[in-house]
Structure formats: C-alpha cells, structure tokens
Write a protein that holds these residues in place. Structure first.
Motif, PDB file in Angstrom:
ATOM      1  N   VAL A  66       0.870  -1.179   0.000  1.00 20.90           N
ATOM      2  CA  VAL A  66       0.000   0.000   0.000  1.00 20.90           C
ATOM      3  C   VAL A  66       0.906   1.228   0.000  1.00 20.90           C
ATOM      4  CG1 VAL A  66      -1.710   1.331   1.292  1.00 20.90           C
ATOM      5  CG2 VAL A  66      -1.894  -1.164   1.171  1.00 20.90           C
ATOM      6  N   VAL A  67       0.718   2.072  -1.007  1.00 24.06           N
ATOM      7  CA  VAL A  67       1.598   3.219  -1.209  1.00 24.06           C
ATOM      8  C   VAL A  67       0.812   4.507  -1.016  1.00 24.06           C
ATOM      9  CG1 VAL A  67       3.189   4.368  -2.788  1.00 24.06           C
ATOM     10  CG2 VAL A  67       2.916   1.880  -2.884  1.00 24.06           C
ATOM     11  N   VAL A  97       4.179  -2.709   3.757  1.00 25.07           N
ATOM     12  CA  VAL A  97       4.305  -4.083   3.271  1.00 25.07           C
ATOM     13  C   VAL A  97       4.231  -5.035   4.462  1.00 25.07           C
ATOM     14  CG1 VAL A  97       5.636  -3.531   1.191  1.00 25.07           C
ATOM     15  CG2 VAL A  97       6.823  -3.907   3.371  1.00 25.07           C
ATOM     16  N   THR A  98       4.169  -6.312   4.178  1.00 30.10           N
ATOM     17  CA  THR A  98       4.145  -7.316   5.239  1.00 30.10           C
ATOM     18  C   THR A  98       5.385  -7.181   6.112  1.00 30.10           C
ATOM     19  OG1 THR A  98       2.947  -8.817   3.780  1.00 30.10           O
ATOM     20  CG2 THR A  98       4.001  -9.774   5.722  1.00 30.10           C
ATOM     21  N   PRO A  99       5.230  -7.096   7.440  1.00 31.40           N
ATOM     22  CA  PRO A  99       6.404  -6.999   8.311  1.00 31.40           C
ATOM     23  C   PRO A  99       7.386  -8.136   8.046  1.00 31.40           C
ATOM     24  CG  PRO A  99       4.410  -6.550   9.553  1.00 31.40           C
ATOM     25  CD  PRO A  99       3.966  -7.000   8.197  1.00 31.40           C
ATOM     26  N   VAL A 237      -3.233  -1.758   8.087  1.00 34.31           N
ATOM     27  CA  VAL A 237      -3.063  -1.614   6.643  1.00 34.31           C
ATOM     28  C   VAL A 237      -3.671  -2.837   5.966  1.00 34.31           C
ATOM     29  CG1 VAL A 237      -1.423  -1.322   4.743  1.00 34.31           C
ATOM     30  CG2 VAL A 237      -0.924  -0.325   6.987  1.00 34.31           C
ATOM     31  N   PHE A 238      -4.475  -2.583   4.928  1.00 32.72           N
ATOM     32  CA  PHE A 238      -5.080  -3.682   4.186  1.00 32.72           C
ATOM     33  C   PHE A 238      -5.508  -3.189   2.810  1.00 32.72           C
ATOM     34  CE2 PHE A 238      -8.451  -1.510   6.438  1.00 32.72           C
ATOM     35  CZ  PHE A 238      -9.492  -1.429   5.527  1.00 32.72           C
ATOM     36  N   ALA A 259      -5.508   4.717  -1.184  1.00 29.24           N
ATOM     37  CA  ALA A 259      -4.751   4.919  -2.421  1.00 29.24           C
ATOM     38  C   ALA A 259      -5.069   3.817  -3.423  1.00 29.24           C
ATOM     39  CB  ALA A 259      -3.245   4.936  -2.139  1.00 29.24           C
ATOM     40  N   SER A 260      -5.101   4.185  -4.694  1.00 29.07           N
ATOM     41  CA  SER A 260      -5.335   3.207  -5.744  1.00 29.07           C
ATOM     42  C   SER A 260      -4.564   3.595  -6.989  1.00 29.07           C
ATOM     43  CB  SER A 260      -6.831   3.101  -6.079  1.00 29.07           C
ATOM     44  OG  SER A 260      -7.307   4.331  -6.611  1.00 29.07           O
TER      45      SER A 260
END
Length: 263
Positions: A66-67, A97-99, A237-238, A259-260
C-alpha cells in the motif's frame, strides 16, 4: 618602434581576452547549466522531485503493498544558500508491506531506479537505507521506519527562493475512505488528495482524511474476510476492492490514507 609593437599587441590581446571572459560569463549565467545547487530555485527543482517520487512509487507498487504519497513540505524556511537565504522542501512516499519484507522492498526500489541515479543501499544491524541522486541536485533516500513501514523522500536541498510554488498534483478521482470511517464510528474532517504519474502512465491517486479518534480499536475498520498486511495497535493496513488503506492512530486523531492505481 620595433619594441613598441609587441607591447601594443599584448595590450590588445589582453583587452580582447577580458571581453571574451565577460561575454562567456554572461552567456553561461543565462544559458548554461547551474554548477551548484544554490544557483537554482525550489520551483525549478520540483519537476525533478515529482519524477523521483514517481520512480519510487512505480518500483514499490505490488499486490501486497500500500503506497501513500504526500505533497510538497517545507522542511527549512531560512537555510544558507550560498550568500543568500534559501529554503528547503521534500516530498514523501510511504510504503506499507508485510512486516519482515521491508528490506526486500528497499532493495527492490533501489534495483528499479535508473542506473545513472547511482542508487546505493547500506545495510548493517537495523540499518537498511537507500540513497540515490535523481539529478538536478535532488537526493532520494529511503529507509525502514517501523515494522511493515518504509519511507522514501525526494529532497530539494537548500535552494534560493524564486517563482511561485505550485500546488502538487491533485488526484483526479481519489478513492473514498467514507465506508472505513463509518465502520470506525467517526466522520472525516479535513482531507487532502495527491497524485503521482507512474511509469506505466497510470496515476496513483491518494487521499488522506483526518477524523476524531475512534472509541474502539482500529481492527474495527477491517472488512470481513480481509487479511491485514500490517496490524498494530497504532496502524492497520489492508487492501479491499482494489484500494489500499492505511489507518494510523495519532495522539489527537485518526488519519486514514486510501490509495489506488499504479499497479
């Protein structure tokens, strides 16, 4: 008489050389490339800042990333730009991002940047930091700031004032955060939307909304059946429906970024 002619020609040559140096200096000042950052203005640097952020966003985009991107932020209002007072700005892209994969993200962004930017990644202990030169004296940095979170910055450095600072690109059709806020039981107050043009020519659209702190945990914002990318007490975050969401609990409010694009 024979002894005077060489002296005359030396004098004429010196005068012509002085005229040439003045003319060359004037032409260079008007038409040549600046030789130091302090010869440039903030306004002149912003297109390079935007290109740098676009390159980072393009490299960072992915199905489990996710940015978020912000606008122009002044970090110094009275810095030393040579013999003049200058100012300094930057623009930030935050990537979730994924930890455990934050370092891979920094490496991926560094590998995707143009070769002439001389991107370098430094590693050591908890350090995992990117540095690159985007040209026109704009520096790009990136580092891991928290579990599942990396921050990339395009920095103008200190430059002289000049021109009218434009507004950063705004999102044409930013995604909505209304449903998410409703699940938290709060309503949005202030908001700002920004955009950046990706290498694919698509646009990353991002909106950031501030709202009162919810009474319950952030997990309440998570739609049923959706697996979070990052789940902390202060951050959720998802992705859902092609939109990436980052919900951050702050001391005075909750801040939601949706954001997209740029995938």
């Amino acid at each position: 008489m024979k002894l005077r002619k060489p002296r005359l020609w030396i004098t004429i040559g010196a005068v012509l050389w002085a005229i040439f140096l003045v003319a060359a200096g004037t032409w260079s000042a008007r038409n040549g490339e600046p030789t130091v950052r302090e010869q440039t203005t903030i306004v002149e640097a912003l297109p390079t800042v935007d290109r740098a952020v676009a390159a980072v966003v393009t490299a960072a985009a992915g199905p489990r990333a996710v940015v978020g991107v912000g606008g122009y932020e002044r970090t110094e209002s009275a810095c030393d730009a040579g013999n003049r007072t200058g100012e300094r700005y930057h623009r930030v892209a935050t990537v979730f991002v994924t930890p455990g994969t934050e370092g891979d993200l920094v490496d991926r962004v560094a590998a995707a940047l143009p070769r002439d930017w001389d991107a370098l990644v430094r590693r050591g202990g908890d350090l995992h930091e990117l540095r690159a030169d985007a040209g026109f004296y704009v520096r790009v940095t990136g580092s891991v700031v928290a579990p599942g979170e990396a921050r990339f910055t395009a920095d103008t450095g200190c430059r002289i004032r000049g021109g009218t600072l434009p507004q950063p690109p705004a999102a044409g059709s930013p995604p909505s955060a209304a449903d998410l806020l409703a699940r938290l039981g709060v309503a949005g107050a202030g908001q700002a939307s920004f955009a950046v043009r990706c290498a694919s020519r698509s646009e990353l659209s991002a909106i950031t909304v501030s709202a009162p702190r919810p009474s319950g945990p952030l997990a309440g914002a998570l739609p049923a059946g959706v697996e979070p990318i990052v789940k902390r007490e202060d951050l959720l975050v998802f992705t859902a429906g092609g939109v990436g969401y980052a919900v951050r609990l702050r001391a005075e409010n909750v801040q939601v970024t949706a954001a997209s694009g740029c995938q």
